[in-house]
Enzyme design. Sequence first.
Site, PDB file in Angstrom:
ATOM      1  CG  ASP A 130      -2.002   1.134   1.016  1.00 48.02           C
ATOM      2  OD1 ASP A 130      -2.314   1.387  -0.231  1.00 48.02           O
ATOM      3  OD2 ASP A 130      -2.597   1.438   2.035  1.00 48.02           O
TER       4      ASP A 130
ATOM      5  CG  HIS B 182       1.264   2.535   4.400  1.00 46.83           C
ATOM      6  ND1 HIS B 182       1.426   1.513   4.911  1.00 46.83           N
ATOM      7  CD2 HIS B 182       0.115   2.655   3.920  1.00 46.83           C
ATOM      8  CE1 HIS B 182       0.165   0.906   4.893  1.00 46.83           C
ATOM      9  NE2 HIS B 182      -0.624   1.378   4.406  1.00 46.83           N
TER      10      HIS B 182
HETATM   11 ZN   LIG Z   1      -2.668   0.981   3.839  1.00 49.44          ZN
END
Ligand SMILES: [Zn+2]
Length: 998
Positions: free
Chosen positions: A180, A426
Site C-alpha cells: 500500500d 504509511h
Molecule cells: Zn494502508
Amino acid sequence: MVAMLKLLVLLVTLAGVFSVPLQDKITPRSGEACGYESCPVTENGVLNVHIVAHTHDDVGWLKTVDQYYYGSRNRVQKAGVQYIIDSVVKELWEDPKRKFIYVETAFFWKWWVRQPESIRDKVHTLVRQGRLQFVGGAWSMNDEAASHYQSTIDQFTWGLSKLNETFGTCGLPRVGWQIDPFGHSREFASLLAAMGYDGLFLGRIDYQDKSSRLHNQDMEMVWRGDDVLGKSSDIFTGVLFNTYSPPPGFCFDVLCDDEPIIDDPDSPLFNVDDKIDDFISTCFKMALAYRTDNILVTMGDDFHYQDATMWFKNLDKLIEYANLKSAKDGLNVKLFYSTPTCYLKSVRDANPELPIKQDDFFPYASDSTAYWTGYFTSRPTTKYFEREGNNYLQMVKQLQVLAGLEEHNKFVLNELKSAMGVMQHHDAITGTEKQHVTHDYERLLNQAIDDALLIARQAFNKVTQGDALKPPLFEYARCRLNESSCHASETSDQFIITVYNSLGWDLKEALRIPVVEGSYEVYAPNGQKIDSQLVPIPPLVLKIPTRHSSATHELVFIARLHALGIKSFYIKKIKKNKRDSHTHDYYNVGSNVRSHGLNVKPTIIDNFENRAKRDTSDLDITFHYYPGCVGNNRVPANRSSGAYIFRPNATSPKQLNPLTTENFNGVLVDEKRVVYDQKVLSVRRHYKELEFIENEWLVGPIDISDDVGKEFAVRYQSDILNNGEFYTDSNGRQVLKRKLNQRPQWNVTLAEPIAGNYYPVTNEIYIENGDKRLTVLTDRSQGGTSLQEGQVELMLHRRLLHDDAFGVGEALNETANGEGLVVRGRHRIFTTKDEVLLRKNILQLHQQPIVFVSEAHIPYDQWLTLDNCHRFLKSSLPDGLHLLTLEPRGEQLLLRFENYKDTNMQIDISNLFDGIKINGIHETNLAGNRWKEDVESFEWRKEREFADSFNKQYGGNGETSHVSSNGQIQDEGFNVALKGKEIRTFVIDYDLVKKETL
Ligand SMILES: [Zn+2]
Ligand SMILES: *[C@@H]1O[C@H](CO)[C@@H](O)[C@H](O)[C@H]1NC(C)=O
C-alpha cells in the site's frame, strides 16, 4: 558444553512461562513443515494460481490504532483487528489446506499478548505447519518516502524480534510486503536485502510504468538496491496485478457486495459455471503479464476477514470448482491456497530471466493528475516530531546500556520503540490520516518519550551523582525549542543546560536557549566562561498561537560536544550594568522596510562564501505558494490537491513579497531576517564557527480567507547550471539522480509538470556542475525538486480545503488553538563537495544533540564539582564510521556499524568504548533476527547486467564509474571489516568496566 548448558538454562527460563518448553512449540514435529518446505506443489505446464488470503490492517488511518484493534467507532470504518485474527485462526484450524498471511506485528502482538494458552497453542501449530505465515513482519508497513533508514531498520528489528522470540524460524518472514505505500524507495530494497528477505512485493507503482510493465512482462524484476553494495543488495521484486485487491467480482468479505459462489444446482441462484469461467479467464489474462506459469491472486483488502468464514467458504469452493472444471475441460489451470512466500518459491523454481531495475519507484502517480507528491510534505510538524522521537529513542537505547541501568527500564524503552514503529506506518509519517488520528499518534509518541526519559534522567543522575536511583539533583526538562519556549530557562536566574550527543564523533552545535532579556554568562564544565550572544525572538515566533512563554530572546552559544557524550553548561543571569566583556549581545546593524517586491539578497551568504572561498555561486532565497486545485475528483481533470496529491492550480507559484529585513550581527552569529507577506519569516544565519548557512523558516498561519488552499515552498536560486539534473536522497542514505521531465525506465508523459517532478527529500537535495555544488539539508522529510536551472525547491507547508478522494475523507487543514498551524524549521545550506563533512552534517541535523534545561538548585561552585563532561567513546570514530545502533538486547547488546564511505575500512571494535569491555561478538543480518551464517540468498537470471552506477548511467552520457572493490577484507577477531557503504550488525557479550578517562 558450556554453551549447551547456557542454552538449556535459557530454554528453561523461557519455558517457565509456558507449560511446554518453547522449543517444543516452535520446532516442527515430524510430518510438519513451515516456510518454503510447507509450500503447495506446483505443476509444470499448467497455470498455477496462488490464492493468497490476506488482510491489510493499517496501523492507524481513519481510526486510531486502538480503535482499529478493538473495532471501536465502526461507523467511521467497519474494522476490528482483534476479530480478524480471532476469526482467521478459527477458520485456519478448520482445514489444513487453508493458508493466511499476517503482516503488521504491532497488531499481531497486541492480539497475541491477550490470548489464552489454548489459542496460543493453536497458533503455534498453525505457524509450525506453514498455514499461518508472516510476511513483512515489521511493527508496521512503513512508508518509503518520508521514513529514514535508521527508523526503518529499528522498526523491523522490533517487529521481527517479537516474531523470532515467539515462533523461531517458522515465524521468519521471507518476503517484504509493501502493498500500500505510495511509491517505493531504492534504499528500502537495499535494506530488505540486507535483512535477508528473498523477495519484495509491491502494490502501487506509477500508472504509466505499470502499463508498460504489464505490456512487456516486466512486472517482476531483480532490483539492485545500492550500486556500491552491488550484488548483496539485489532483491527479487514483484508488482502485484491488482494492487492488493481481489479480482472484480470475487470479493467475499462482509464489507463487499459481490455474489457468493452458489453451488446448489437446484437453486435458481446457482452460479458456479459463470463464476468459475469468469475467474479462470481473469487468471489467464493476468498470466500474460508474468513470465512464469505462476500468478499470485490477492484475496483480501483493507481490514478484511473480520468474519473469515465468508472468505474461506467461498475460496474453498472457488478452488474446488475451478480445479474440477480444469480437469474436466483440460484447461491446464490449478488453483490452491498459497502465500507470497510460496509464490516466490515457485517463481524461483521456474527460474525465469528477469529484467533489472536500478532506480526507484518515485514519484507515484495513479492517474494523469494524481501525483502522490503532496504527502512528502503533508503535516510537517508531525514529520518533525517523528524525527525528534527517533532522536530520543537513539539516546535512551544508548544510555540504558552505557550507564548500566536496571533491566526493568526496558518497559519504557519498548514503549518508545513501539511508538516509533507506529509512526513509520504509511498513514502516519506520511500525514495521510484523519486529524483525530494525528492527535492520537502525537499523544502516543509524546507519552512514550516522556516515559522513556526516565532512562535519560537516571543516566544523567548516575553520571553526576554516581547513583541512578538517587533523587535527581535536576529536573532535566524537555523544552519546546521550536517555539523558542522553555519554562526553566525563562523563569530562573541560573540554570543548567544538559546536552546529549548520540553521534560517535565530537561536534559543535549552536544552541539557542529561550530567555527573557538580560545579560547572561555561560560556563563550560571546566569553569571557563564561553562566548554567548543574545538575539531577540522574531515577532512572528512570539505570536505562534500554541506558544506559552515569556521568553523574549534566545541565548546563543556554541556547544562543543563529545562522541556519545553528556555535557552540561551553567548559565547565570547577571545583574544589569554589571555586564562584562564576555557577554556579547547582538548589534542591530540596520533594518529597513521594503515596499517593493525585489528579492532580498542575503548578504551574509555572500560574505560567507567570500570568506570560505569555496564557491562563487550567487544564492537568492525566495518564498512562494501554489494555490491548490479544487474539484469534485470524479474525473482526473477535477482532481483536488489534498493530503496525498499535490496538484497546483498554476503553472508557476506566486512569489511572496518581502516586507521588512533586519540584520543582527554579533560575535557568534550573523542573522538576516526577512518578513514576507502571507506570514512567512526567513532567518538566514551564519555561525562563524560552523560550515553552513542556515535558513530558519516559519510559515503560517496560512491565510485561507480567500477560500484558496495554499502550498508553500522555498526556492534557493544559484548560478549553477545543473542541466535539469538534481539529486535527492533515498531515506537519508544513498542519493539518486533525477532529471527534469524524465524517468529512467520509460517515456513519461507529464500532465502535471510541477507535481510530477517532485521527489521525496528525507535529508538532502543538491544540484551540481563541475566543482560547484549546492546542497540543502532538511530537518524533516519534505518534497523537493529543481524546476529551473540553478534552483533547489522544497515544499514547506500545505493547507488545503478539499479532500483528494483517496480515502482520508478530510481536507488537510491543520489548525492549532483555532488558527492555521504554524510550522518552523531549518535548512542547512552547503557549497562544499567534501563528502565526509556533508555526511557528518546530515547525520548531525538528523540526530540533533538533545537539550535538557534544569533550574540550578545548587550554586555554581558545587556544580563545578560534578562530572559535567562525560563521554562513552574513547575518541571520535574515524571518518566513514557511524555508530548506527547501540541498544540493549537481553544481557547482551546490539551494535550496528555503518561505513558511510564508498571504500573499505577496518575497525577494532573492542577499542572504541570507554567503559565497555567486549568479550564476544556474533554477527546477525541487518535486522538482528537471524544469525549471519544462516542467511542465504537466491540467485536470479537477469536479462542484462547492472550498470556500474545508476547515477552515472542515468542520462545516457555513457559515463561509468568504478565502484571501489578494494580487494578482499576480512575480520580478525574484534577487528572487523566494513566494505564500502556496508552496515554490519553484531550481538555483543560485554561487561561494564571502570572508565579510563574522566
Ligand atoms: Zn494502508
Ligand atoms: C531466534 O529465536 C530463537 C528462539 O526462539 C533463538 O534461539 C535464536 O537465537 C534467535 N535468533 C536470533 C538471531 O536472535
